[in-house]
Design a protein around this motif. Structure first.
Motif, PDB file in Angstrom:
ATOM      1  N   ASN A  90       3.443 -61.099  -1.085  1.00 21.38           N
ATOM      2  CA  ASN A  90       2.426 -61.688  -0.203  1.00 21.38           C
ATOM      3  C   ASN A  90       2.885 -61.682   1.251  1.00 21.38           C
ATOM      4  OD1 ASN A  90       0.546 -62.167  -2.191  1.00 21.38           O
ATOM      5  ND2 ASN A  90       1.306 -64.211  -2.640  1.00 21.38           N
ATOM      6  N   LEU A  91       4.159 -61.952   1.496  1.00 24.16           N
ATOM      7  CA  LEU A  91       4.676 -61.923   2.861  1.00 24.16           C
ATOM      8  C   LEU A  91       4.612 -60.520   3.459  1.00 24.16           C
ATOM      9  CD1 LEU A  91       7.807 -64.252   2.625  1.00 24.16           C
ATOM     10  CD2 LEU A  91       5.617 -64.742   3.723  1.00 24.16           C
ATOM     11  N   GLN A  92       4.716 -59.510   2.613  1.00 19.99           N
ATOM     12  CA  GLN A  92       4.652 -58.124   3.081  1.00 19.99           C
ATOM     13  C   GLN A  92       3.222 -57.602   3.185  1.00 19.99           C
ATOM     14  OE1 GLN A  92       7.114 -55.699   4.061  1.00 19.99           O
ATOM     15  NE2 GLN A  92       7.910 -57.720   4.505  1.00 19.99           N
ATOM     16  N   GLY A  93       2.240 -58.432   2.824  1.00 26.47           N
ATOM     17  CA  GLY A  93       0.841 -58.029   2.947  1.00 26.47           C
ATOM     18  C   GLY A  93       0.229 -57.480   1.674  1.00 26.47           C
ATOM     19  N   TYR A  94       0.950 -57.503   0.574  1.00 25.21           N
ATOM     20  CA  TYR A  94       0.396 -57.074  -0.710  1.00 25.21           C
ATOM     21  C   TYR A  94      -0.284 -58.274  -1.348  1.00 25.21           C
ATOM     22  CZ  TYR A  94       3.328 -52.966  -0.246  1.00 25.21           C
ATOM     23  OH  TYR A  94       3.915 -51.824   0.210  1.00 25.21           O
ATOM     24  N   LEU A  95      -1.602 -58.268  -1.327  1.00 21.92           N
ATOM     25  CA  LEU A  95      -2.345 -59.401  -1.858  1.00 21.92           C
ATOM     26  C   LEU A  95      -2.880 -59.073  -3.240  1.00 21.92           C
ATOM     27  CD1 LEU A  95      -4.297 -60.327   1.388  1.00 21.92           C
ATOM     28  CD2 LEU A  95      -2.157 -61.300   0.540  1.00 21.92           C
ATOM     29  N   GLN A  96      -2.926 -60.084  -4.074  1.00 25.39           N
ATOM     30  CA  GLN A  96      -3.438 -59.921  -5.432  1.00 25.39           C
ATOM     31  C   GLN A  96      -4.913 -59.570  -5.380  1.00 25.39           C
ATOM     32  OE1 GLN A  96      -0.925 -63.770  -6.660  1.00 25.39           O
ATOM     33  NE2 GLN A  96      -2.797 -63.511  -7.742  1.00 25.39           N
ATOM     34  N   ASP A  97      -5.341 -58.702  -6.314  1.00 25.90           N
ATOM     35  CA  ASP A  97      -6.756 -58.372  -6.406  1.00 25.90           C
ATOM     36  C   ASP A  97      -7.534 -59.479  -7.102  1.00 25.90           C
ATOM     37  OD1 ASP A  97      -6.402 -56.008  -5.117  1.00 25.90           O
ATOM     38  OD2 ASP A  97      -6.361 -54.779  -6.908  1.00 25.90           O
ATOM     39  N   SER A  98      -6.894 -60.187  -8.029  1.00 26.57           N
ATOM     40  CA  SER A  98      -7.595 -61.223  -8.784  1.00 26.57           C
ATOM     41  C   SER A  98      -6.600 -62.214  -9.349  1.00 26.57           C
ATOM     42  CB  SER A  98      -8.396 -60.570  -9.916  1.00 26.57           C
ATOM     43  OG  SER A  98      -7.518 -59.902 -10.790  1.00 26.57           O
ATOM     44  N   TYR A  99      -7.076 -63.048 -10.252  1.00 23.97           N
ATOM     45  CA  TYR A  99      -6.236 -64.097 -10.826  1.00 23.97           C
ATOM     46  C   TYR A  99      -5.184 -63.566 -11.791  1.00 23.97           C
ATOM     47  CZ  TYR A  99      -9.122 -63.538 -14.968  1.00 23.97           C
ATOM     48  OH  TYR A  99      -9.750 -63.023 -16.062  1.00 23.97           O
ATOM     49  N   ILE A 100      -5.201 -62.275 -12.125  1.00 24.81           N
ATOM     50  CA  ILE A 100      -4.243 -61.733 -13.099  1.00 24.81           C
ATOM     51  C   ILE A 100      -3.095 -60.989 -12.426  1.00 24.81           C
ATOM     52  CG2 ILE A 100      -5.833 -61.608 -15.044  1.00 24.81           C
ATOM     53  CD1 ILE A 100      -6.199 -58.628 -14.407  1.00 24.81           C
ATOM     54  N   ASP A 101      -2.850 -61.254 -11.171  1.00 23.96           N
ATOM     55  CA  ASP A 101      -1.745 -60.637 -10.430  1.00 23.96           C
ATOM     56  C   ASP A 101      -1.821 -59.117 -10.440  1.00 23.96           C
ATOM     57  OD1 ASP A 101      -0.572 -63.135  -9.797  1.00 23.96           O
ATOM     58  OD2 ASP A 101       0.183 -63.241 -11.838  1.00 23.96           O
ATOM     59  N   TYR A 103      -2.392 -55.614  -8.482  1.00 24.95           N
ATOM     60  CA  TYR A 103      -2.165 -55.053  -7.159  1.00 24.95           C
ATOM     61  C   TYR A 103      -2.568 -53.589  -7.152  1.00 24.95           C
ATOM     62  CZ  TYR A 103       0.764 -59.155  -6.334  1.00 24.95           C
ATOM     63  OH  TYR A 103       1.215 -60.430  -6.198  1.00 24.95           O
ATOM     64  N   PHE A 104      -3.132 -53.135  -6.018  1.00 23.71           N
ATOM     65  CA  PHE A 104      -3.434 -51.720  -5.867  1.00 23.71           C
ATOM     66  C   PHE A 104      -2.110 -50.975  -5.721  1.00 23.71           C
ATOM     67  CE2 PHE A 104      -4.470 -47.945  -3.345  1.00 23.71           C
ATOM     68  CZ  PHE A 104      -5.384 -47.366  -4.208  1.00 23.71           C
ATOM     69  N   LEU A 105      -1.936 -49.933  -6.496  1.00 25.89           N
ATOM     70  CA  LEU A 105      -0.669 -49.219  -6.554  1.00 25.89           C
ATOM     71  C   LEU A 105      -0.522 -48.224  -5.407  1.00 25.89           C
ATOM     72  CD1 LEU A 105       1.875 -48.880  -8.235  1.00 25.89           C
ATOM     73  CD2 LEU A 105       0.730 -47.074  -9.471  1.00 25.89           C
ATOM     74  N   SER A 106       0.656 -48.216  -4.821  1.00 27.25           N
ATOM     75  CA  SER A 106       1.004 -47.232  -3.803  1.00 27.25           C
ATOM     76  C   SER A 106       2.473 -46.867  -3.996  1.00 27.25           C
ATOM     77  CB  SER A 106       0.778 -47.799  -2.398  1.00 27.25           C
ATOM     78  OG  SER A 106       1.698 -48.831  -2.133  1.00 27.25           O
ATOM     79  N   LYS A 107       2.876 -45.741  -3.406  1.00 25.03           N
ATOM     80  CA  LYS A 107       4.290 -45.347  -3.486  1.00 25.03           C
ATOM     81  C   LYS A 107       5.181 -46.404  -2.849  1.00 25.03           C
ATOM     82  CE  LYS A 107       4.848 -40.414  -3.911  1.00 25.03           C
ATOM     83  NZ  LYS A 107       5.397 -39.215  -3.305  1.00 25.03           N
ATOM     84  N   ASN A 108       4.697 -46.958  -1.744  1.00 22.97           N
ATOM     85  CA  ASN A 108       5.462 -47.972  -1.037  1.00 22.97           C
ATOM     86  C   ASN A 108       5.678 -49.215  -1.912  1.00 22.97           C
ATOM     87  OD1 ASN A 108       6.831 -49.073   1.139  1.00 22.97           O
ATOM     88  ND2 ASN A 108       4.968 -49.838   2.111  1.00 22.97           N
TER      89      ASN A 108
END
Length: 137
Positions: A90-101, A103-108
């Motif tokens: 979350n601090l890095q800007g990766y926010l959950q899409d929903s209540y099930i944790d 995340y949109f996948l990226s190489k980073n």
């Protein structure tokens, strides 16, 4: 450097150091924490992953009911490690899409998870996911 970046660096150093040194994280403040499993599920059609913590293998098996998700990898871990990872993301800007944790996948994101010792599978499995990711984009 703002406060969030400092917290992230502390979190990353804490997790990474424990993983590299093989420190047993099942003991915290002198008391025994219940150990469970840290896991990662992947869904190829919308290119998302679910990261999480399960108290037992039975709990982990019930997660298989998530439609379209396949288990990538799991390993023993504790719930506070999962919370720390979520906070770092979350601090890095990766926010959950929903209540099930989810995340949109990226190489980073995969790279950061690997650095933090999160179970993302072996190199062959990760390459397959990258190929699917590139095909879907």
């Amino acid at each position: 450097m703002d406060i969030n970046q400092k917290k992230y660096k502390i979190n990353v150093k804490s997790i990474s150091t424990k993983r590299m040194l093989g420190i047993d994280t099942s003991k915290f403040n002198g008391r025994q924490n219940p150990s469970g499993f840290l896991y990662t599920y992947y869904k190829s059609n919308d290119n998302t992953i679910i990261i999480g913590y399960a108290k037992s293998l039975i709990d982990l098996e019930t997660k298989k009911e998530l439609v379209g998700y396949n288990l990538i990898d799991k390993r023993p871990g504790i719930q506070s490690e999962f919370r720390l990872l979520k906070h770092s993301l979350n601090l890095q800007g990766y926010l959950q899409d929903s209540y099930i944790d989810s995340y949109f996948l990226s190489k980073n994101l995969m790279h950061k998870l690997a650095l933090l010792g999160w179970p993302i599978g072996d190199k062959d499995n990760t390459k397959k996911i990258y190929k699917r990711m590139m095909k879907n984009s």
